[in-house]
Design a protein around this motif. Structure first.
Motif, PDB file in Angstrom:
ATOM      1  N   GLN A 169       0.826  -1.208   0.000  1.00  0.00           N
ATOM      2  CA  GLN A 169       0.000   0.000   0.000  1.00  0.00           C
ATOM      3  C   GLN A 169       0.862   1.261   0.000  1.00  0.00           C
ATOM      4  N   MET A 170       1.983   1.204   0.712  1.00  0.00           N
ATOM      5  CA  MET A 170       2.899   2.341   0.771  1.00  0.00           C
ATOM      6  C   MET A 170       3.519   2.637  -0.598  1.00  0.00           C
ATOM      7  N   LEU A 171       3.699   1.591  -1.407  1.00  0.00           N
ATOM      8  CA  LEU A 171       4.365   1.745  -2.702  1.00  0.00           C
ATOM      9  C   LEU A 171       3.455   2.335  -3.774  1.00  0.00           C
ATOM     10  N   PRO A 195       2.748 -11.154  -8.022  1.00  0.00           N
ATOM     11  CA  PRO A 195       2.841 -12.603  -8.233  1.00  0.00           C
ATOM     12  C   PRO A 195       3.117 -13.006  -9.675  1.00  0.00           C
ATOM     13  N   GLY A 196       2.726 -12.187 -10.648  1.00  0.00           N
ATOM     14  CA  GLY A 196       2.926 -12.562 -12.039  1.00  0.00           C
ATOM     15  C   GLY A 196       4.343 -12.398 -12.542  1.00  0.00           C
ATOM     16  N   VAL A 197       5.203 -11.767 -11.749  1.00  0.00           N
ATOM     17  CA  VAL A 197       6.569 -11.486 -12.211  1.00  0.00           C
ATOM     18  C   VAL A 197       7.436 -12.742 -12.189  1.00  0.00           C
ATOM     19  N   GLU A 222       6.029  -2.340 -13.120  1.00  0.00           N
ATOM     20  CA  GLU A 222       4.826  -1.531 -12.938  1.00  0.00           C
ATOM     21  C   GLU A 222       3.939  -2.133 -11.859  1.00  0.00           C
ATOM     22  N   LEU A 223       3.449  -1.279 -10.959  1.00  0.00           N
ATOM     23  CA  LEU A 223       2.612  -1.734  -9.856  1.00  0.00           C
ATOM     24  C   LEU A 223       1.140  -1.603 -10.222  1.00  0.00           C
ATOM     25  N   PRO A 224       0.298  -2.533  -9.747  1.00  0.00           N
ATOM     26  CA  PRO A 224      -1.127  -2.485 -10.098  1.00  0.00           C
ATOM     27  C   PRO A 224      -1.818  -1.229  -9.583  1.00  0.00           C
TER      28      PRO A 224
END
Length: 310
Positions: A169-171, A195-197, A222-224
C-alpha cells in the motif's frame, strides 16, 4: 522521441516511450566524454530523448536533469561510481538480522548516501519468521535505534506474507527502488507483491551465510496501484562516492544535531576538545555503531580502505 528508462541490460537500455512503446536503445558514444565518472551514464528511472538512425537502431541522445539518485562506488573501479536508480520517491533497503546478517555499517552507508542525494529511505527488516527469540529482540533494538533517528522501519516476512500488504500500500503511486545485500529476500518480496513477475530466487549459501545473486540488471516493474518498483542486483558493499569529509556530518541526522554544540565550527568529531558529538557517544545519545560507521566513511578518502568496512 522522449521516454523513461525501465530496464538496463548492460549495453542496451529499454525505454518506455511517452506513447507507450518499449524501445531497445544504445548510448551514443559521446556520453562517455562528458566527464561522467560512472560505469552507467544512463540509469533506470532516467527521462531520456531517443533518436532512431537510418539502420533502425535507437540511440539515447539526451538525459533530462535528475531530481535525485542512489549512487555507490563501483566495486571494481574505485574511481568510478555506479548509479543504482534515478528520480525515485523512496528507497526500500531490505535488511536481515540473520540468513544472512546485514551489517550496521552497510545500513549506515546506504542511509548516508541517500541523505546526500535527497532520497527518503524505509528500512524493511525481512525474514522475521526465521528469527529466534534472541534475534527478534536484537531486531527490535535495531528498529528502535533507527526509528529514534527518524527512519521508518517495517518488520516483514516475504515468505509468509506478514506485513507485505501494508508495504504494498505504501508503494502505490510512487517510484520506489528496492535494494539490499544479496540473499535478503528482495526477489521473494517482489514475487509476493507482484505474483505474475515470478523472479528467480536462490537459497542462502550455508557455508558463509551469504546470499547468491539472482537479479543481474536493474528493472522498473509496474505496480497495479500505479507507480513502479525498481528491482536491483544485490550488493555486498556500499562504497560512498563524492562525499566530502566536511559534508559527512550532515548525512548522519543525530550527529548533525549534536554537532551544533561543538566548540569548533570545523570539528571533525574525532579528537577535538569541546566536541559535543564525542560527549553524546560517551553518554549513549549516539549509538556506538553509528559513530563507527561515521568514522569508517571519514576514511573513505583512503582508496585502499573503503572495502574493509564491509
Amino acid at each position: 522521441m522522449f521516454g523513461l528508462v525501465v530496464k538496463n541490460t548492460g549495453s542496451w537500455y529499454t525505454v518506455k516511450t511517452d506513447d507507450g512503446r518499449l524501445v531497445n536503445s544504445k548510448i551514443k558514444g559521446n556520453f562517455r566524454l562528458k566527464g561522467i565518472r560512472s560505469t552507467n551514464p544512463v540509469a533506470v528511472g532516467d527521462r531520456v530523448e531517443i533518436a532512431v538512425n537510418a539502420e533502425g537502431t535507437a540511440f539515447i541522445t539526451e538525459i533530462a536533469d535528475r531530481r535525485n539518485y542512489i549512487i555507490r562506488k563501483s566495486s571494481n573501479l574505485s574511481k568510478q561510481s555506479h548509479i543504482i536508480a534515478a528520480n525515485v520517491d523512496m528507497a526500500l533497503l531490505v535488511v536481515t538480522v540473520n540468513y544472512p546478517q546485514t551489517s550496521t555499517t552497510f545500513i549506515d552507508r546506504f542511509l548516508a548516501s541517500a541523505e546526500a542525494y535527497r532520497v527518503p529511505v524505509v528500512l524493511v527488516f525481512n525474514k522475521t519468521d526465521l528469527l529466534t527469540a534472541e534475534e527478534l529482540h536484537y531486531q527490535e533494538m535495531m528498529i528502535g535505534l533507527y526509528e529514534n533517528i527518524g527512519y521508518e522501519c517495517r518488520a516483514i516476512s516475504a515468505e509468509t506474507g506478514q506485513g507485505v500488504g501494508e508495504l504494498a500500500q505504501m508503494l502505490a503511486g510512487r517510484i520506489s527502488v528496492l535494494s539490499g545485500n544479496s540473499g535478503v529476500g528482495k526477489s521473494t518480496l517482489i514475487n509476493r507483491i507482484l505474483p505474475g513477475v515470478n523472479l528467480r530466487t536462490a537459497e542462502i549459501s550455508d557455508a558463509h551465510n551469504q546470499g547468491i545473486h539472482t537479479t543481474t540488471f536493474s528493472e522498473m516493474l509496474e505496480l497495479p496501484g500505479g507507480g513502479y518498483l525498481i528491482d536491483t542486483p544485490g550488493i555486498k558493499g556500499f562504497g560512498t562516492f563524492d562525499i566530502e569529509p566536511a559534508e559527512l556530518t550532515g548525512y548522519f541526522k543525530e550527529i548533525f544535531m549534536f554537532s551544533k554544540d561543538c566548540r569548533f565550527s570545523n570539528c571533525t568529531h574525532t579528537h577535538e576538545p569541546g566536541c559535543a558529538v564525542l560527549r553524546a557517544v560517551e553518554e549513549h545519545y549516539i549509538a556506538q555503531s553509528r559513530y563507527q560507521s561515521y568514522l569508517s566513511m571519514l576514511e573513505d578518502k583512503d582508496e585502499s580502505k573503503y572495502r574493509e568496512a564491509f
